[in-house]
Design a protein around this motif. Structure first.
Motif, mmCIF file in Angstrom:
data_model
loop_
_atom_site.group_PDB
_atom_site.id
_atom_site.type_symbol
_atom_site.label_atom_id
_atom_site.label_comp_id
_atom_site.label_asym_id
_atom_site.label_seq_id
_atom_site.Cartn_x
_atom_site.Cartn_y
_atom_site.Cartn_z
ATOM 1 N N TYR A 89 -0.261 -9.612 0.908
ATOM 2 C CA TYR A 89 -0.378 -9.247 -0.503
ATOM 3 C C TYR A 89 -0.821 -7.791 -0.638
ATOM 4 O O TYR A 89 -0.344 -7.061 -1.512
ATOM 5 C CB TYR A 89 -1.332 -10.212 -1.207
ATOM 6 C CG TYR A 89 -0.860 -11.644 -1.063
ATOM 7 C CD1 TYR A 89 0.259 -12.082 -1.763
ATOM 8 C CD2 TYR A 89 -1.481 -12.523 -0.184
ATOM 9 C CE1 TYR A 89 0.731 -13.379 -1.609
ATOM 10 C CE2 TYR A 89 -1.013 -13.816 -0.019
ATOM 11 C CZ TYR A 89 0.090 -14.243 -0.731
ATOM 12 O OH TYR A 89 0.568 -15.515 -0.565
ATOM 13 N N LYS A 134 1.401 -4.584 -2.243
ATOM 14 C CA LYS A 134 0.845 -3.568 -3.136
ATOM 15 C C LYS A 134 1.003 -2.169 -2.535
ATOM 16 O O LYS A 134 1.267 -1.200 -3.253
ATOM 17 C CB LYS A 134 -0.630 -3.881 -3.425
ATOM 18 C CG LYS A 134 -0.840 -5.141 -4.265
ATOM 19 C CD LYS A 134 -2.291 -5.320 -4.678
ATOM 20 C CE LYS A 134 -3.171 -5.716 -3.518
ATOM 21 N NZ LYS A 134 -4.555 -6.035 -3.974
ATOM 22 N N GLU A 183 4.592 -0.870 -3.082
ATOM 23 C CA GLU A 183 4.858 -0.409 -4.455
ATOM 24 C C GLU A 183 4.105 0.876 -4.757
ATOM 25 O O GLU A 183 4.621 1.752 -5.471
ATOM 26 C CB GLU A 183 4.490 -1.508 -5.456
ATOM 27 C CG GLU A 183 5.284 -2.794 -5.284
ATOM 28 C CD GLU A 183 6.785 -2.572 -5.203
ATOM 29 O OE1 GLU A 183 7.302 -1.693 -5.930
ATOM 30 O OE2 GLU A 183 7.447 -3.254 -4.412
ATOM 31 N N HIS A 218 -2.914 0.059 -8.203
ATOM 32 C CA HIS A 218 -2.369 -1.016 -7.361
ATOM 33 C C HIS A 218 -3.471 -1.782 -6.623
ATOM 34 O O HIS A 218 -3.172 -2.552 -5.699
ATOM 35 C CB HIS A 218 -1.364 -0.430 -6.361
ATOM 36 C CG HIS A 218 -0.101 0.070 -7.010
ATOM 37 N ND1 HIS A 218 0.947 -0.757 -7.319
ATOM 38 C CD2 HIS A 218 0.252 1.308 -7.435
ATOM 39 C CE1 HIS A 218 1.921 -0.048 -7.880
ATOM 40 N NE2 HIS A 218 1.524 1.212 -7.968
#
Length: 741
Positions: free
Chosen positions: A236, A240, A243, A327
């Protein structure tokens, strides 16, 4: 002595460091040099051999030397890709070892400025699967699926094999493909003195310390003490990070970047400084930490995952902090580029390490290990096919379909999400995966071409003849691309071998690389990235156990035309042909049939006629584009019979084969000689197809026709020698892995 050997350094290496520095290195400096001089980082046993690979070509944008290779797909899109091993960590801690292998290869591709869009893996496990081997297999598959599924990148293909030699040395090789707009390429470089290093991603913990050193030595069957050397990943955070990096690139905020992998911050910063021909200062107290009381040694050498080191101008840092916070990532300026060629690490104002960058990244020793042909080859090559008793055809077919190296791997790959992103055109189980490039970063950047990926690595063949085995692997990988209609762009490789300090292992490595290099040069396909994993050897009470020499190749290609095919038969009445190099003397050397039916690993590798192989690849692309064939499937593990039954599975169709063979049928059906492909031809196009094959200088043999009843019938000179319902064959093939496990 205990101190430097604890960091993986030899006495000679330690004395060289001491002489170069003119003083005793401190413990932090020893940790840095131990990690960066490890086999895993410096390639000190393999570097001279790797120079044999061809690395340039018309499509190549970036070859070896960066985090991933980059090739041109077309004027709009470039592709970045690489394969890397996580073998030792996956033996010690299977779940986290495999998961962080996936995470690490994703960041390698990301660091080139590419969005990761596809994963593949190549796995080797022990045989039989019981006890610790079962634990390793389940943990590895769970780790791969956990990371890939959670981060949202499809796992579109790969391979899994089982052999006795991998029982304490599993091979876990992870591949990632990324895409970028043409022209947007980042490297691990600064462009001027004074630029800052911005660390973004997860916080730093104590996991993974000594990871590079651990990966550069033999494994002991006692693994508990090394568990802390295995990194722990968080997909996870990985998502992040992807991105955040994509946003940073769109805003053009950085000039270069390097992921934090082996050697942690010390490795990333020194490699970046070395490529930039600069020095670097690090301020360790500024590194975001998730554990209390971390020492400078731990901060520098932690291999905690999901971290990237960005090179930027100081005025960009405010925006970098904002994006990191947006983020939910950590972000901090942790260093600065200098002009004196030194790495200096400070902690609370005090210098804890001061080393010349060149000593860290360029002055690791280069070893010319002695090499010698192994004694076992003479005995194994005494084998003769004619000494084998004839095995019953039907019994042999069912034995092979039950073999873990032949049966369906759906029980493994269905645990991976291979369709997330909706770009997967051909799913796992085909000769090659196919992907469409729907978008990269901006919706307007796209390509009409399909990308093809295939993975090959028959360690048994390389064990029997490393040079011919290397050529065999390249030919098969490129043949797989041709079977779906793709032309090759480049190859990435992972070379998995045993202890190079043993002359027979070094000989295997040298000869295998020679074979791969010669074949790649002939086909005009460069090797643009890769990894070397040595010391895949376990020291046990009864002695050392080495793996088969196992080079894993991933070939990347493109389908530029309008048509592609899969391996499955499609139409009742279509003619089934065997095409390629058919006048050669077949052999069972190294075949799965010889291992499964006769319990032998022996013989020599069937040599590849590279000229005929290239002609076959060109022919396949031509007849696919011209609509002369409906399917294509290469003859490989299990031989011709396995290629035929795999082509009929899940189609609802059947097959009638009519032969006029005087040769032994076990050779005809189960030999794994190269340059042979099974194709199906639409009714009425048979003559045009034959003309195309003959014009290419290749051979054809009409085997039979696809029928509308799901049954497989084989006749020789009119006599029925095999008859079985397709459903019975497919049931065995589909259920064998579950029974085996």
């Amino acid at each position: 002595m205990e101190l430097y050997s604890a960091f993986g350094l030899t006495q000679e290496e330690y004395l060289k460091i001491k002489e170069r520095l003119g003083r005793e290195p401190n413990q932090v400096e020893l940790g840095i040099l131990g990690a960066l001089w490890s086999e895993h980082c410096s390639y000190k046993s393999s570097r001279r051999v790797l120079k044999l690979f061809p690395t340039e070509g018309p499509h190549v944008i970036q070859g070896p030397g960066e985090n991933a290779g980059v090739v041109k797909l077309d004027d709009e899109v470039w592709l970045a890709f690489k394969i890397e091993s996580h073998n030792h960590p996956s033996y010690i801690e299977p779940f986290n070892g495999a998961a962080t292998g996936v995470g690490g290869i994703i960041r390698d591709v990301l660091s080139m400025g590419a969005r990761p869009i596809a994963l593949m893996n190549s796995l080797r496990f022990g045989y039989p699967v019981k006890g610790r081997t079962r634990h390793i297999l389940k943990g590895v598959v769970r780790g791969i699926s956990h990371y890939g599924n959670s981060i949202g990148i499809p796992n579109v293909g790969g391979e899994t094999y089982f052999e006795e030699c991998y029982v304490t040395n599993p091979l876990v090789n992870a591949f990632c493909l990324g895409v970028m707009p043409a022209g947007r390429l980042y490297r691990a470089r600064a462009t001027r003195v004074g630029q800052v290093l911005f660390l973004i991603g997860s916080s730093t913990g104590r996991d993974g310390i000594h990871g590079a050193v651990m990966a550069s030595a033999e494994v002991s069957t006692e693994t508990e003490e090394k568990r802390s050397t295995v990194q722990v990943g968080d997909p996870y955070f990985g998502k992040k990070l992807i991105e955040a990096i994509m946003e940073i690139l769109e805003k053009d905020l950085i000039v270069g970047m390097q992921d934090l992998g082996a050697g942690g911050l010390a490795g990333a910063s020194s490699e970046l400084a070395g490529k930039s021909q600069m020095g670097v200062e690090l301020f360790l107290e500024k590194v975001p930490q998730r554990e209390e009381g971390m020492t400078p040694f731990e901060i520098l050498l932690s291999e905690s995952q999901e971290r990237m080191l960005l090179v930027a101008e100081e005025e960009a840092t405010e925006e970098l902090y904002r994006i990191a916070k947006k983020h939910h990532l950590e972000g901090a300026v942790v260093g600065r580029m200098t002009d004196d060629g030194y790495l200096r690490a400070f902690y609370m104002g005090s210098i804890v390490a001061e080393l010349p960058v060149s000593l860290i990244v360029r002055e690791a020793p280069l070893y010319h290990r002695p090499s010698e042909e192994p004694a076992y080859l003479k005995e194994l090559r005494n084998y003769k096919d004619e000494d084998l008793p004839q095995a019953p055809l039907k019994e042999s077919v069912f034995l092979l379909l039950r073999s873990p190296n032949v049966c369906s791997k759906e029980g493994i790959y269905t645990q991976y999400d291979y369709q997330v992103g909706t770009n997967t055109v051909l799913k796992p189980g085909a000769d090659a995966a196919l992907l469409r490039i729907k978008w990269v970063v901006r919706p307007e950047v796209k390509s009409e071409k399909l990308v093809a990926l295939t993975c090959e690595g028959n360690g048994r063949m390389v064990f029997l003849n490393p040079y011919e085995g290397g050529k065999y692997l390249v030919a098969e990988a490129l043949r797989n691309l041709a079977c779906v209609g793709a032309e090759p762009l480049a190859i990435t490789d992972c070379l998995n071998f045993g202890n190079p300090e043993r002359p027979e292992i070094m000989w295997q490595l040298e000869k295998a690389v020679e074979g791969i290099a010669d074949a790649c040069r002939f086909f005009g396909v460069p090797v643009v990235s890769g990894n070397v994993s040595l010391y895949n050897e376990t020291v046990e009470k009864e002695g050392a156990r080495n793996v088969y020499p196992t080079p894993i190749l991933v070939a990347v290609g493109k389908v530029a035309g309008r048509r592609w095919v899969s391996h499955s038969f499609r139409e009742e009445g279509s003619a089934v042909f065997l095409i390629g190099d058919l006048n050669r003397k077949l052999t069972l050397g190294g075949s799965e049939f010889l291992k499964v039916v006769h319990s032998k690993v022996a013989g020599d590798v069937p040599p590849v006629d590279l000229g005929k192989e290239l002609a076959l690849h060109n022919l396949l692309r031509e007849v696919i584009e011209n609509g002369l064939i409906l399917s294509a499937h290469d003859v490989s593990v299990g031989g011709l019979m396995i290629a035929l039954v795999e082509s009929v599975f899940s189609t609802g169709l059947g097959l009638e084969i009519d032969l006029y063979e005087d040769e032994r049928l076990d050779l005809f059906f189960f030999a794994e000689d190269p340059t042979r492909v099974v194709v199906s031809v639409p009714r009425g196009k048979e003559e045009d197809f034959k003309d195309a094959v003959e014009m290419a200088g290749l051979d054809w043999l009409l085997l039979g026709r696809v029928i509308d009843r799901p049954i497989l019938v084989v006749r020789n000179y009119g006599e029925e020698i095999f008859k079985e319902e397709v459903a019975s064959l497919e049931k065995v093939w589909r259920e064998a892995l579950e029974e085996f496990l």
